[in-house]
Scaffold this motif. Structure first.
Motif, PDB file in Angstrom:
ATOM      1  N   PHE A 138      18.648   8.227  52.521  1.00  0.00           N
ATOM      2  CA  PHE A 138      19.542   9.013  53.368  1.00  0.00           C
ATOM      3  C   PHE A 138      19.680  10.465  52.917  1.00  0.00           C
ATOM      4  N   MET A 139      19.817  10.695  51.607  1.00  0.00           N
ATOM      5  CA  MET A 139      19.978  12.075  51.157  1.00  0.00           C
ATOM      6  C   MET A 139      18.677  12.855  51.275  1.00  0.00           C
ATOM      7  N   SER A 140      17.545  12.185  51.134  1.00  0.00           N
ATOM      8  CA  SER A 140      16.265  12.879  51.328  1.00  0.00           C
ATOM      9  C   SER A 140      16.164  13.422  52.754  1.00  0.00           C
ATOM     10  N   ALA A 141      16.610  12.619  53.725  1.00  0.00           N
ATOM     11  CA  ALA A 141      16.598  13.094  55.112  1.00  0.00           C
ATOM     12  C   ALA A 141      17.595  14.226  55.318  1.00  0.00           C
ATOM     13  N   ALA A 142      18.749  14.143  54.641  1.00  0.00           N
ATOM     14  CA  ALA A 142      19.763  15.190  54.801  1.00  0.00           C
ATOM     15  C   ALA A 142      19.320  16.503  54.176  1.00  0.00           C
ATOM     16  N   ILE A 143      18.681  16.437  53.005  1.00  0.00           N
ATOM     17  CA  ILE A 143      18.286  17.677  52.331  1.00  0.00           C
ATOM     18  C   ILE A 143      17.140  18.355  53.077  1.00  0.00           C
ATOM     19  N   ALA A 144      16.367  17.592  53.843  1.00  0.00           N
ATOM     20  CA  ALA A 144      15.293  18.188  54.634  1.00  0.00           C
ATOM     21  C   ALA A 144      15.843  19.070  55.751  1.00  0.00           C
ATOM     22  N   ARG A 145      17.107  18.853  56.108  1.00  0.00           N
ATOM     23  CA  ARG A 145      17.733  19.657  57.175  1.00  0.00           C
ATOM     24  C   ARG A 145      18.451  20.890  56.646  1.00  0.00           C
ATOM     25  N   VAL A 146      18.436  21.103  55.339  1.00  0.00           N
ATOM     26  CA  VAL A 146      19.036  22.317  54.772  1.00  0.00           C
ATOM     27  C   VAL A 146      18.210  23.525  55.214  1.00  0.00           C
ATOM     28  N   ASP A 147      18.889  24.558  55.671  1.00  0.00           N
ATOM     29  CA  ASP A 147      18.199  25.729  56.215  1.00  0.00           C
ATOM     30  C   ASP A 147      17.576  26.569  55.101  1.00  0.00           C
ATOM     31  N   TYR A 148      16.296  26.819  55.210  1.00  0.00           N
ATOM     32  CA  TYR A 148      15.566  27.586  54.203  1.00  0.00           C
ATOM     33  C   TYR A 148      16.039  29.044  54.175  1.00  0.00           C
ATOM     34  N   GLN A 149      16.374  29.605  55.332  1.00  0.00           N
ATOM     35  CA  GLN A 149      16.828  30.993  55.373  1.00  0.00           C
ATOM     36  C   GLN A 149      18.119  31.178  54.587  1.00  0.00           C
ATOM     37  N   THR A 150      19.020  30.193  54.661  1.00  0.00           N
ATOM     38  CA  THR A 150      20.272  30.282  53.921  1.00  0.00           C
ATOM     39  C   THR A 150      20.018  30.268  52.419  1.00  0.00           C
TER      40      THR A 150
ATOM     41  N   ALA B  49      23.554  28.381  40.882  1.00  0.00           N
ATOM     42  CA  ALA B  49      24.497  28.884  41.886  1.00  0.00           C
ATOM     43  C   ALA B  49      24.064  28.486  43.294  1.00  0.00           C
ATOM     44  N   VAL B  50      22.776  28.599  43.590  1.00  0.00           N
ATOM     45  CA  VAL B  50      22.279  28.209  44.911  1.00  0.00           C
ATOM     46  C   VAL B  50      22.515  26.722  45.149  1.00  0.00           C
ATOM     47  N   LEU B  51      22.250  25.934  44.122  1.00  0.00           N
ATOM     48  CA  LEU B  51      22.444  24.489  44.264  1.00  0.00           C
ATOM     49  C   LEU B  51      23.917  24.148  44.463  1.00  0.00           C
ATOM     50  N   ARG B  52      24.774  24.751  43.666  1.00  0.00           N
ATOM     51  CA  ARG B  52      26.197  24.396  43.698  1.00  0.00           C
ATOM     52  C   ARG B  52      26.936  25.006  44.876  1.00  0.00           C
ATOM     53  N   ARG B  53      26.568  26.216  45.286  1.00  0.00           N
ATOM     54  CA  ARG B  53      27.327  26.917  46.320  1.00  0.00           C
ATOM     55  C   ARG B  53      26.725  26.784  47.710  1.00  0.00           C
ATOM     56  N   VAL B  54      25.450  26.426  47.812  1.00  0.00           N
ATOM     57  CA  VAL B  54      24.789  26.398  49.113  1.00  0.00           C
ATOM     58  C   VAL B  54      24.309  24.994  49.477  1.00  0.00           C
ATOM     59  N   VAL B  55      23.520  24.384  48.604  1.00  0.00           N
ATOM     60  CA  VAL B  55      22.852  23.128  48.961  1.00  0.00           C
ATOM     61  C   VAL B  55      23.812  21.948  48.943  1.00  0.00           C
ATOM     62  N   LEU B  56      24.478  21.734  47.812  1.00  0.00           N
ATOM     63  CA  LEU B  56      25.346  20.555  47.686  1.00  0.00           C
ATOM     64  C   LEU B  56      26.482  20.526  48.708  1.00  0.00           C
ATOM     65  N   PRO B  57      27.134  21.664  49.046  1.00  0.00           N
ATOM     66  CA  PRO B  57      28.166  21.588  50.090  1.00  0.00           C
ATOM     67  C   PRO B  57      27.651  21.072  51.424  1.00  0.00           C
ATOM     68  N   MET B  58      26.392  21.361  51.759  1.00  0.00           N
ATOM     69  CA  MET B  58      25.835  20.848  53.006  1.00  0.00           C
ATOM     70  C   MET B  58      25.573  19.344  52.953  1.00  0.00           C
ATOM     71  N   LEU B  59      25.499  18.794  51.748  1.00  0.00           N
ATOM     72  CA  LEU B  59      25.214  17.369  51.575  1.00  0.00           C
ATOM     73  C   LEU B  59      26.477  16.546  51.362  1.00  0.00           C
ATOM     74  N   LYS B  60      27.643  17.170  51.452  1.00  0.00           N
ATOM     75  CA  LYS B  60      28.877  16.445  51.168  1.00  0.00           C
ATOM     76  C   LYS B  60      29.093  15.214  52.056  1.00  0.00           C
ATOM     77  N   PRO B  61      28.821  15.275  53.359  1.00  0.00           N
ATOM     78  CA  PRO B  61      29.042  14.060  54.168  1.00  0.00           C
ATOM     79  C   PRO B  61      28.237  12.863  53.679  1.00  0.00           C
ATOM     80  N   ILE B  62      26.970  13.063  53.373  1.00  0.00           N
ATOM     81  CA  ILE B  62      26.153  11.936  52.937  1.00  0.00           C
ATOM     82  C   ILE B  62      26.556  11.512  51.528  1.00  0.00           C
TER      83      ILE B  62
END
Length: 597
Positions: free
Chosen positions: A161-173, A186-199
């Motif tokens: 499930f998280m592999s599918a979710a991380i594939a939807r993270v926007d590369y431009q962001t 910082a990118v991981l903690r402030r950008v990527v992980l917040p987008m994965l919070k639901p999963i």
């Protein structure tokens, strides 16, 4: 709905089934705890439970295990997803295959495999013993061993499930954060992980529930000093005089499950998680800029790879050897033999457990899919108070632990029940099949309902205009449209029941014991015998079946998606002006019309 004879019969059947197998068992548990033999209200069972030091310790250990696993599983699970899907790690695909071994074997089979590697006669124990002769052979037991094994075995949700979710993270962001000076952390903690919070929330709920209701790992590896709720329920349930204590523990487990689901759902609704990019771009793997961090991540990734791969690899190797080689932990060319596979495939004592598991899995998968095809369609087609109540009641097995369901069936059907023709079901072959059907109803119903909801209404309208009846439309139009989803659900249900232990240990017939119980019995003692060698063959066969099932459900879909993606790219290149020559021949030059503005 009542004008349709088929749906009328289905409504009556569902009403009987829900009341008999979903409601009555829970009433039986409550009655055994809070109703005295004289018919009055009593709390004697609760008092007995609280006065039992073993029971109180089991309660505490279960909650400690659930909390710890919620942390450790997320740490390991997020890490393996990042190193295989987000960061550019050498050999990422090989790493993913190693981490994915937990998807093709689990439960009691996985726990038995880790005991084979790290137990008193395990290869790792013997290697450590050669370096440290004074080491205790029972070193791999207790709380730490349970946490270790359950942490590794519970990361499958992250891979799926998280592999599918991380594939939807926007590369431009991600690139924008890097251009603003953000470090890897910082990118991981402030950008990527917040987008994965639901999963992450969803996986945390599943992990906590798994830790709370754990049975195989604490029972096999916990030893006498670390027992949890579910093994204690099993111990109490085996004694008729202590079943009220088992029921009390099951109620506590059920209340904890429901409370956790409500709490986590509230936390999840408290935030909004989305990507800020209006034109999302597919994520590309990121290189770790810090050299030291890059080396550390590679070392940890491959160390985890060995931890994941070693047990299944040794299981496959030892399945071709005799008990003497397994006991000594040594493998030589002379020790290889096909005798174990011959015994499993040709002797009754060998193939009987395998056939029993296949029979239970096949019957359950077919019954559930047929029943839920009609049920999901009826509830999706006719929305009224009756179908809404039925829909909620069908989710009861989803919010209750398997242990509570099994114990409720034992207490309800250990005497003649008029609703089942005056039969006693406890101790029979059929009660385990009923339990399997109950457990698989919510999962099957939810996915089939979603499949029916995806069918356009105009398809059914067109069939009605052409004069097709409701049953003909359902059979010849709707079912073929949802058949791929139904086939995948059937395969997953069948696969998950082959090595089931949590339900079978409560309800299985002593003569017709499925594989999960047989494998557990083979790991009871510390001595390795021929039965242990046969369990390795069972495990290898289960891994083959599971691998085929996973490919059937996910592999073909992924191949189709890749083919469609390649086709879309090819079509885009053919329409892209930049992909063609910018110089046109003179006889093909466009005619300019100067009269146009």
């Amino acid at each position: 709905m009542l004008r349709n004879p088929l749906f009328l019969v289905l409504t009556l059947f569902l009403t009987w089934f829900i009341f008999t197998f979903l409601l009555m068992p829970n009433f039986a548990i409550l009655r055994s705890v809070f109703v005295s033999p004289e018919g009055g209200l009593t709390f004697r069972s609760v008092e007995r439970l609280l006065s039992s030091e073993r029971a109180v310790d089991a309660l505490r250990n279960s909650f400690v295990l659930a909390v710890v696993l919620s942390v450790t599983v997320n740490i390991v699970g997020i890490f393996i997803v990042l190193v295989t899907r987000f960061y550019d790690i050498k050999g990422g695909r090989i790493l993913w295959l190693g981490y994915a071994t937990t998807l093709i074997y689990g439960g009691v089979v996985l726990v038995a495999g880790y005991k084979t590697v790290y137990g008193p006669n395990g290869v790792i124990t013997q290697v450590i013993g050669s370096v440290m002769p004074g080491i205790d052979p029972q070193w791999f037991s207790g709380m730490l061993a349970v946490i270790f094994v359950m942490t590794i075995s519970s990361t499958g949700y992250h891979l799926l499930f998280m592999s599918a979710a991380i594939a939807r993270v926007d590369y431009q962001t991600v690139e924008a954060a890097r251009m603003m000076g953000g470090s890897d952390w910082a990118v991981l903690r402030r950008v990527v992980l917040p987008m994965l919070k639901p999963i992450i929330f969803a996986i945390t709920i599943l992990t906590f529930l798994a830790g709370l209701a754990a049975l195989a790992a604490p029972q096999i590896l916990g030893g006498g000093e670390f027992q949890t709720i579910t093994p204690m329920i099993l111990a109490f349930a085996n004694s008729p005089t202590s079943r009220d204590l088992a029921a009390t523990l099951a109620i506590i487990l059920g209340i904890s499950t429901i409370a956790l689901l409500a709490l986590m759902n509230r936390f999840e609704k408290g935030g909004v998680y989305f990507s800020v990019s209006k034109v999302p771009v597919a994520l590309q793997k990121q290189k770790i800029q810090n050299r030291t961090a890059n080396i550390v991540v590679h070392v940890v990734a491959y160390a985890l790879f060995l931890i994941y791969v070693l047990p299944p690899a040794l299981i496959v190797l030892f399945s071709f050897t005799d008990s003497r080689s397994i006991n000594s932990g040594t493998i030589s060319l002379d020790s290889f033999t096909l005798e174990n596979y011959i015994n499993v495939l040709t002797e009754e004592r060998g193939y009987r457990p395998f056939l029993v598991s296949i029979g239970y899995g096949a019957v359950t998968a077919v019954v559930v899919i047929v029943l839920m095809l009609f049920t999901a369609r009826m509830i999706q087609r006719y929305r009224n108070k009756l179908t809404i109540v039925m829909e909620y009641l069908l989710h009861i097995p989803w919010i209750l632990p398997t242990t509570m369901i099994a114990l409720g069936l034992i207490l309800t059907f250990d005497h003649a029940q008029p609703l089942v023709g005056g039969q006693v079901l406890t101790g029979t072959v059929g009660i385990l099949a009923i339990a399997y059907v109950i457990v698989k109803i919510p999962f099957t119903f939810r996915l089939l309902k979603a499949a029916f909801a995806g069918v356009p209404d105009n398809v059914e309208d067109a069939a009605a205009i052409l004069g097709a009846g409701s049953m003909y439309t359902f059979r010849r139009v709707l079912v073929p449209l949802v058949l791929p989803a139904a086939a995948a659900i059937t395969a997953l249900n069948f696969n998950s029941l082959l090595d089931d232990y949590d339900t079978a240990v409560f309800l299985s017939h002593p003569i017709y014991q499925p594989l999960g119980v047989v494998i557990r019995n083979a790991t009871t003692g510390d001595q390795i015998n021929d039965t242990t060698a046969l369990t390795f063959v069972y495990t290898v066969l289960l891994m083959i079946i599971s691998t085929f099932t996973m490919w059937l459900v996910y592999g073909r879909k992924s191949s189709s998606d890749r083919a469609n993606k390649r086709a879309r790219k090819a079509a885009a290149r053919s329409q892209d002006p930049a992909s063609t020559s910018t110089v046109e021949p003179a006889d093909k030059a466009p005619v300019r019309n100067d009269s146009l503005p």
